[in-house]
Design a protein around this motif. Structure first.
Motif, short mmCIF file in Angstrom:
data_model
loop_
_atom_site.label_atom_id
_atom_site.label_comp_id
_atom_site.label_asym_id
_atom_site.label_seq_id
_atom_site.Cartn_x
_atom_site.Cartn_y
_atom_site.Cartn_z
N MET A 1 -2.24 19.73 -27.97
CA MET A 1 -3.18 19.11 -28.87
C MET A 1 -4.58 19.21 -28.28
SD MET A 1 -3.01 15.29 -30.23
CE MET A 1 -4.35 14.57 -31.00
N CYS A 2 -5.52 19.65 -29.07
CA CYS A 2 -6.90 19.83 -28.62
C CYS A 2 -7.63 18.51 -28.69
CB CYS A 2 -7.63 20.84 -29.49
SG CYS A 2 -7.00 22.50 -29.34
N PRO A 3 -8.46 18.23 -27.69
CA PRO A 3 -9.28 17.01 -27.77
C PRO A 3 -10.34 17.18 -28.84
CG PRO A 3 -9.82 18.28 -25.81
CD PRO A 3 -8.67 18.97 -26.48
N PRO A 4 -10.85 16.05 -29.36
CA PRO A 4 -11.92 16.16 -30.37
C PRO A 4 -13.18 16.71 -29.71
CG PRO A 4 -11.61 13.88 -29.74
CD PRO A 4 -10.53 14.66 -29.06
N ALA A 5 -14.00 17.34 -30.55
CA ALA A 5 -15.26 17.88 -30.03
C ALA A 5 -16.03 16.76 -29.37
CB ALA A 5 -16.08 18.50 -31.15
N GLY A 6 -16.59 17.09 -28.21
CA GLY A 6 -17.30 16.04 -27.51
C GLY A 6 -18.42 16.57 -26.65
N MET A 7 -19.39 15.71 -26.50
CA MET A 7 -20.52 16.03 -25.64
C MET A 7 -20.17 15.55 -24.24
SD MET A 7 -23.02 17.33 -27.50
CE MET A 7 -24.57 16.96 -26.74
N ILE A 28 -24.74 21.86 -12.98
CA ILE A 28 -23.34 21.46 -13.13
C ILE A 28 -23.25 20.45 -14.29
CG2 ILE A 28 -21.39 20.30 -11.99
CD1 ILE A 28 -22.69 21.11 -9.30
N ALA A 29 -22.22 20.64 -15.14
CA ALA A 29 -21.95 19.70 -16.23
C ALA A 29 -20.44 19.62 -16.43
CB ALA A 29 -22.65 20.13 -17.51
N SER A 30 -19.96 18.48 -16.91
CA SER A 30 -18.50 18.33 -17.10
C SER A 30 -18.23 17.49 -18.35
CB SER A 30 -17.87 17.68 -15.87
OG SER A 30 -18.44 16.43 -15.63
N GLY A 31 -16.94 17.53 -18.79
CA GLY A 31 -16.49 16.71 -19.92
C GLY A 31 -16.84 17.28 -21.28
N TRP A 32 -16.98 18.58 -21.41
CA TRP A 32 -17.37 19.20 -22.68
C TRP A 32 -16.14 19.76 -23.41
CZ3 TRP A 32 -22.37 19.81 -24.70
CH2 TRP A 32 -23.40 19.30 -23.91
N ASP A 58 -9.92 21.12 -17.40
CA ASP A 58 -9.08 20.14 -16.70
C ASP A 58 -7.80 19.88 -17.51
OD1 ASP A 58 -9.76 18.38 -18.73
OD2 ASP A 58 -11.12 17.18 -17.50
N ALA A 59 -6.97 18.96 -17.03
CA ALA A 59 -5.68 18.66 -17.67
C ALA A 59 -5.86 18.09 -19.08
CB ALA A 59 -4.89 17.69 -16.80
N ASP A 60 -6.99 17.45 -19.34
CA ASP A 60 -7.25 16.86 -20.67
C ASP A 60 -7.86 17.88 -21.64
OD1 ASP A 60 -6.32 14.36 -19.80
OD2 ASP A 60 -8.32 13.82 -19.05
#
Length: 184
Positions: A1-7, A28-32, A58-60
């Motif tokens: 399952m894909c996570p919702p689009a996120g900033m 460096i940026a993360s959580g996109w 990452d795993a998420d």
């Protein structure tokens, strides 16, 4: 399952050090989600080419990225790293001012050394040309003296031969004159 689009996070930009004659800057940026589009821009807003760019998931299912840029032009002043989410059409950016002291300094002696070596080279070249011209002039004078000596020897031989001939003719004249006088 894909996570919702996120900033994800606002990009973190820092100076890594000097590299390839310039200043290496890291972003460096993360959580996109999805994978962000990353872009470097100069202080005028013009795009710059990244030296390297890596994306990890990452795993998420969220993406992190790291990109580097080597700035060689001191006139940029600052650079901006921006991350863009294509699904949301939103962007986060961070600018970094690059102080003048971070740029590798050329030694002040380098131009002086280059000018000195060029002048020395020209001086040696000029001296060589002058000495070669002097050598040719001396060689020409020596050749002319040798030619004059040869001409003098030839003239002396011609003179000696003329004197011998004159002497022989005088003897012949004297002998004939004596014979003529005796026959009278």
């Amino acid at each position: 399952m894909c996570p919702p689009a996120g900033m994800g996070s606002v990009p973190e930009v820092h100076i890594k050090g000097t590299e390839d004659g310039g200043v290496c800057v890291v972003c460096i940026a993360s959580g996109w989600y999805p994978k962000p589009q990353v872009q470097w821009r100069d202080s005028r807003g013009e795009n710059l080419s990244a030296s390297s760019e890596t994306h990890t998931e990452d795993a998420d299912g969220l993406f992190s990225m790291e990109t580097t840029l080597v700035v060689r032009d001191r006139s940029f002043g600052s650079v901006t790293c921006s991350t863009f989410n294509p699904m949301l059409g939103q962007e986060k950016a961070m600018a970094m001012f690059i102080p003048e002291p971070f740029f590798p300094q050329a030694s002040p002696w380098t131009p002086a050394f280059a000018v000195s070596m060029t002048m020395m080279g020209l001086l040696v070249l000029g001296s060589c040309c002058f000495l070669r011209r002097e050598w040719r002039a001396r060689l020409q004078v020596h050749q002319e003296r040798e030619n004059l000596r040869c001409e003098q020897e030839e003239l002396l031989k011609t003179k000696e031969h003329a004197l011998e001939t004159a002497c022989t003719l005088q003897e012949e004249l004297d002998r004939r004159k004596a014979a003529y006088m005796a026959g009278e």
